[in-house]
Design a protein around this motif. Structure first.
Motif, PDB file in Angstrom:
ATOM      1  N   GLY A   1      18.373 -40.591  24.156  1.00 29.82           N
ATOM      2  CA  GLY A   1      19.654 -40.118  23.617  1.00 29.82           C
ATOM      3  C   GLY A   1      20.721 -40.021  24.689  1.00 29.82           C
ATOM      4  N   ALA A   2      20.334 -39.622  25.888  1.00 33.63           N
ATOM      5  CA  ALA A   2      21.297 -39.431  26.974  1.00 33.63           C
ATOM      6  C   ALA A   2      21.886 -40.737  27.473  1.00 33.63           C
ATOM      7  CB  ALA A   2      20.635 -38.690  28.134  1.00 33.63           C
ATOM      8  N   VAL A   3      21.119 -41.814  27.400  1.00 31.88           N
ATOM      9  CA  VAL A   3      21.615 -43.104  27.892  1.00 31.88           C
ATOM     10  C   VAL A   3      22.053 -44.019  26.758  1.00 31.88           C
ATOM     11  CG1 VAL A   3      20.140 -42.921  29.918  1.00 31.88           C
ATOM     12  CG2 VAL A   3      19.350 -44.226  27.940  1.00 31.88           C
ATOM     13  N   GLY A   4      21.980 -43.530  25.528  1.00 33.95           N
ATOM     14  CA  GLY A   4      22.468 -44.314  24.404  1.00 33.95           C
ATOM     15  C   GLY A   4      21.478 -45.302  23.837  1.00 33.95           C
TER      16      GLY A   4
ATOM     17  N   ASN B   1      25.768 -42.414  28.366  1.00 31.02           N
ATOM     18  CA  ASN B   1      25.882 -42.892  26.986  1.00 31.02           C
ATOM     19  C   ASN B   1      27.194 -43.665  26.820  1.00 31.02           C
ATOM     20  OD1 ASN B   1      26.232 -43.194  24.178  1.00 31.02           O
ATOM     21  ND2 ASN B   1      24.969 -41.402  23.786  1.00 31.02           N
ATOM     22  N   PRO B   2      27.125 -44.988  26.607  1.00 27.74           N
ATOM     23  CA  PRO B   2      28.360 -45.770  26.506  1.00 27.74           C
ATOM     24  C   PRO B   2      29.159 -45.474  25.246  1.00 27.74           C
ATOM     25  CG  PRO B   2      26.460 -47.135  25.976  1.00 27.74           C
ATOM     26  CD  PRO B   2      25.923 -45.828  26.473  1.00 27.74           C
ATOM     27  N   TYR B   3      28.489 -44.983  24.177  1.00 25.85           N
ATOM     28  CA  TYR B   3      29.165 -44.768  22.897  1.00 25.85           C
ATOM     29  C   TYR B   3      30.028 -43.514  22.878  1.00 25.85           C
ATOM     30  CZ  TYR B   3      25.212 -47.795  21.688  1.00 25.85           C
ATOM     31  OH  TYR B   3      24.270 -48.793  21.683  1.00 25.85           O
ATOM     32  N   THR B   4      29.716 -42.551  23.735  1.00 25.61           N
ATOM     33  CA  THR B   4      30.438 -41.284  23.690  1.00 25.61           C
ATOM     34  C   THR B   4      31.151 -41.015  25.015  1.00 25.61           C
ATOM     35  OG1 THR B   4      28.370 -40.139  24.275  1.00 25.61           O
ATOM     36  CG2 THR B   4      28.939 -40.265  21.947  1.00 25.61           C
ATOM     37  N   VAL B   5      30.399 -40.639  26.039  1.00 24.98           N
ATOM     38  CA  VAL B   5      31.016 -40.341  27.329  1.00 24.98           C
ATOM     39  C   VAL B   5      31.736 -41.569  27.886  1.00 24.98           C
ATOM     40  CG1 VAL B   5      30.533 -39.752  29.740  1.00 24.98           C
ATOM     41  CG2 VAL B   5      29.472 -38.443  27.904  1.00 24.98           C
TER      42      VAL B   5
ATOM     43  N   ALA C   1      39.057 -53.614  20.792  1.00 25.01           N
ATOM     44  CA  ALA C   1      38.081 -54.708  20.836  1.00 25.01           C
ATOM     45  C   ALA C   1      37.039 -54.504  21.938  1.00 25.01           C
ATOM     46  CB  ALA C   1      38.804 -56.038  21.029  1.00 25.01           C
ATOM     47  N   GLY C   2      37.469 -54.082  23.123  1.00 24.93           N
ATOM     48  CA  GLY C   2      36.523 -53.890  24.215  1.00 24.93           C
ATOM     49  C   GLY C   2      35.459 -52.860  23.876  1.00 24.93           C
ATOM     50  N   LEU C   3      35.881 -51.744  23.278  1.00 24.92           N
ATOM     51  CA  LEU C   3      34.938 -50.690  22.906  1.00 24.92           C
ATOM     52  C   LEU C   3      34.044 -51.124  21.749  1.00 24.92           C
ATOM     53  CD1 LEU C   3      37.384 -47.655  23.110  1.00 24.92           C
ATOM     54  CD2 LEU C   3      35.671 -48.332  24.784  1.00 24.92           C
ATOM     55  N   ILE C   4      34.643 -51.835  20.783  1.00 21.21           N
ATOM     56  CA  ILE C   4      33.872 -52.302  19.628  1.00 21.21           C
ATOM     57  C   ILE C   4      32.758 -53.241  20.073  1.00 21.21           C
ATOM     58  CG2 ILE C   4      33.982 -53.746  17.554  1.00 21.21           C
ATOM     59  CD1 ILE C   4      36.778 -52.535  17.043  1.00 21.21           C
ATOM     60  N   PHE C   5      33.088 -54.177  20.956  1.00 22.02           N
ATOM     61  CA  PHE C   5      32.067 -55.122  21.408  1.00 22.02           C
ATOM     62  C   PHE C   5      31.061 -54.462  22.338  1.00 22.02           C
ATOM     63  CE2 PHE C   5      35.158 -58.257  19.888  1.00 22.02           C
ATOM     64  CZ  PHE C   5      34.307 -59.057  19.137  1.00 22.02           C
ATOM     65  N   LEU C   6      31.462 -53.416  23.032  1.00 21.29           N
ATOM     66  CA  LEU C   6      30.493 -52.651  23.814  1.00 21.29           C
ATOM     67  C   LEU C   6      29.414 -52.089  22.900  1.00 21.29           C
ATOM     68  CD1 LEU C   6      29.419 -51.054  26.278  1.00 21.29           C
ATOM     69  CD2 LEU C   6      31.058 -49.265  25.694  1.00 21.29           C
ATOM     70  N   VAL C   7      29.825 -51.465  21.797  1.00 24.93           N
ATOM     71  CA  VAL C   7      28.873 -50.889  20.852  1.00 24.93           C
ATOM     72  C   VAL C   7      27.987 -51.982  20.247  1.00 24.93           C
ATOM     73  CG1 VAL C   7      28.647 -49.671  18.651  1.00 24.93           C
ATOM     74  CG2 VAL C   7      30.331 -48.903  20.332  1.00 24.93           C
ATOM     75  N   LEU C   8      28.604 -53.096  19.830  1.00 25.55           N
ATOM     76  CA  LEU C   8      27.841 -54.172  19.208  1.00 25.55           C
ATOM     77  C   LEU C   8      26.832 -54.782  20.182  1.00 25.55           C
ATOM     78  CD1 LEU C   8      30.656 -56.033  17.208  1.00 25.55           C
ATOM     79  CD2 LEU C   8      28.945 -54.453  16.319  1.00 25.55           C
TER      80      LEU C   8
ATOM     81  N   GLN D   1      35.118 -40.227  16.766  1.00 28.05           N
ATOM     82  CA  GLN D   1      35.752 -38.963  17.128  1.00 28.05           C
ATOM     83  C   GLN D   1      36.400 -39.050  18.508  1.00 28.05           C
ATOM     84  OE1 GLN D   1      34.576 -34.268  17.801  1.00 28.05           O
ATOM     85  NE2 GLN D   1      33.230 -35.530  16.578  1.00 28.05           N
ATOM     86  N   ALA D   2      35.765 -39.783  19.425  1.00 26.91           N
ATOM     87  CA  ALA D   2      36.364 -39.961  20.747  1.00 26.91           C
ATOM     88  C   ALA D   2      37.711 -40.649  20.641  1.00 26.91           C
ATOM     89  CB  ALA D   2      35.429 -40.782  21.643  1.00 26.91           C
ATOM     90  N   MET D   3      37.808 -41.647  19.752  1.00 27.37           N
ATOM     91  CA  MET D   3      39.057 -42.387  19.592  1.00 27.37           C
ATOM     92  C   MET D   3      40.170 -41.502  19.035  1.00 27.37           C
ATOM     93  SD  MET D   3      38.588 -45.388  20.769  1.00 27.37           S
ATOM     94  CE  MET D   3      40.118 -46.108  20.196  1.00 27.37           C
ATOM     95  N   ILE D   4      39.801 -40.535  18.200  1.00 26.54           N
ATOM     96  CA  ILE D   4      40.807 -39.635  17.628  1.00 26.54           C
ATOM     97  C   ILE D   4      41.130 -38.494  18.589  1.00 26.54           C
ATOM     98  CG2 ILE D   4      41.182 -37.893  15.832  1.00 26.54           C
ATOM     99  CD1 ILE D   4      39.787 -39.674  13.873  1.00 26.54           C
TER     100      ILE D   4
END
Length: 472
Positions: A139-142, A187-191, A87-94, A385-388
């Motif tokens: 791209g580097a900062v998302g 980048n919050p979505y990847t790193v 949930a924390g990561l999902i809401f970060l992306v949203l 992919q990060a989650m896997i």
């Protein structure tokens, strides 16, 4: 007497055209394979110890333990639990999507880009450089990743104005964005997600990533400019044909860039810098960053002059656009939940560590890089992919004697590079469609640059291993 309509059966049925399965379909198939593997793979576990607040695997302590295979309902319970745990990561992306939608809808991004274009008109090298750097930072900062697609049309306008071709248009927008995304130092979505899973400080190790960013983006600009110079000297050397020689209309290259826009971009830049400071000084986490994006969205909307309803609806529109990518995180997490509950995750880590045991730490890190590149063909989602990958790579890094920071970057390079050439990458194919560039032509142009990127990655990962790139 009228007869009922009947479809004549000629015995010949049209064959359905094969389609590449959607990422969700692929992940669900992986989930089913994980369920099946719980009946075939023995359960096992490593002993663990806590060092500097981080739980680490103790090499050589793997042993088989009792475990139970997954049942039918466990498949769907894992999906539900995956969403809850993520949930924390999902809401970060949203929330990040919501904040950047407010900034984008204000016109500040487009206005800033076109202002840079107009300031450098007639100076082709500087024009290509400035636009590429802007997109690379995005791209580097998302700020810009999948959202680069509509900006490719601006790239086409710029390329037409310079009498270049559509490949240059894609390169200075999509290509530059993913050159920055390759490193993703903020980048919050990847790193951000990968470091959170690896249990290392958020956005730590930034200095080496910034150095890699400068090198990769610099080489990408040089490569694009070298091709552009050939076209300026001889348009016949274009792989796809130069765009219409008439100049783009003045209206196409005009967009307001007001004082409000400048304040918005200045505020967003300052906010992101403050977040870096807060992660170091105040130990801010993913949850803090998700909350901070709400602040960024609200304040940006106020500066833009939006009323409260406009801010709210724009923010929600941005969240909606990223629902697809956000929920992938939960689905990917479900795969690991099945493996963890059946106690076969450590078995998989142990199996992967065996072929790497005879390798030096440097080659082990490169092996992780290659493995993530292959995985990205099937799971073309950085956060998914990060989650896997990271729950497997983190203990594997402990096993083979490399830091988790190196493992994070091996994942990031494996994911980022292949986004620029794999036809399973949605943003790539959509960007090529906007510019009218065939994938084969793009791949021919992109492959030499990709090989250069790979050499840079090999050097950076090797340096990271040799210096014990921390914090862990």
């Amino acid at each position: 007497m009228s007869l009922p309509d009947r479809t004549l059966n000629t015995g010949v049925e049209k064959k359905r055209k094969w389609e590449m399965p959607d990422t969700y379909v692929i992940l669900f198939a992986v989930l089913l394979l994980a369920v099946i593997s719980t009946y075939l793979v023995p359960s096992g576990a490593f002993e663990r110890e806590t060092v500097d607040g981080v739980e680490r695997v103790i090499p050589g302590t793997y042993s088989e333990v009792d475990g139970s295979p997954a049942g039918f309902m466990d498949i769907f319970l894992a999906l539900q639990e995956g969403m809850i745990q993520s949930a924390g990561l999902i809401f970060l992306v949203l929330f990040a999507g919501g904040a950047f939608e407010v900034v984008e809808r204000s016109g500040a991004i487009k206005g800033g880009i076109l202002r840079a274009v107009n300031k450098t008109r007639g100076k082709e090298f500087w024009l290509i450089s400035v636009v590429s750097i802007l997109f690379a930072i995005g791209g580097a900062v998302g700020v810009i990743a999948n959202a680069v697609i509509p900006f490719v049309a601006i790239g086409v306008i710029i390329a037409r104005a310079m009498k270049l071709d559509a490949i240059v248009a894609v390169s200075i927008t999509f290509g530059a964005t993913f050159a920055g995304f390759n490193v993703g130092f903020l980048n919050p979505y990847t790193v951000g997600i990968a470091q959170s899973i690896a249990d290392i400080p958020l956005f730590s190790g930034m200095l080496l990533r910034i150095i890699a960013f400068v090198v990769i983006v610099g080489i990408t600009i040089h490569y694009t400019w070298s091709y552009a110079k050939k076209l300026l000297n001889d348009p016949a050397k274009s792989l796809v044909g130069v765009l219409d020689e008439k100049q783009a209309s003045e209206d196409e290259l005009k967009a307001p860039f007001t004082v409000r826009h400048k304040w918005i971009l200045a505020f967003v830049g300052a906010a992101l810098l403050f977040f870096i400071y807060a992660t170091i000084e105040f130990k801010w986490t993913i949850n803090h960053m998700a909350a901070f994006f709400i602040v960024i969205g609200i304040v940006s909307g106020i500066i833009a002059g939006m009323n409260y309803n406009k801010v709210a609806m724009t923010f929600l529109d941005g969240c909606q656009k990223l629902v697809y990518g956000a929920l992938i995180i939960g689905v990917a997490r479900a795969v690991l939940i099945v493996m963890e509950n059946a106690k076969i995750l450590d078995t998989a880590v142990n199996a992967l560590s065996i072929p790497l045991e005879g390798l030096s730490p440097v080659f082990a890190a490169l092996g992780m890089f290659v493995a993530n590149g292959v995985l990205n063909f099937l799971v073309p989602s950085g956060s998914g992919q990060a989650m896997i990958a990271m729950p497997i790579l983190s203990p594997l890094a402990d096993m083979v004697g490399i830091t988790r920071q190196v493992a994070v970057q091996a994942y990031q390079f494996g994911d980022g590079f292949t986004n620029s050439i794999f036809p399973t990458s949605g943003p790539l194919m959509a960007s090529l469609a906007v510019a009218g560039v065939p994938w084969i032509k793009w791949a021919k142009w992109m492959l030499p640059l990709l090989l250069i990127w790979i050499v840079i990655a090999v050097i950076m990962l090797s340096v990271g291993v040799l210096i014990g790139w921390g914090p862990v």
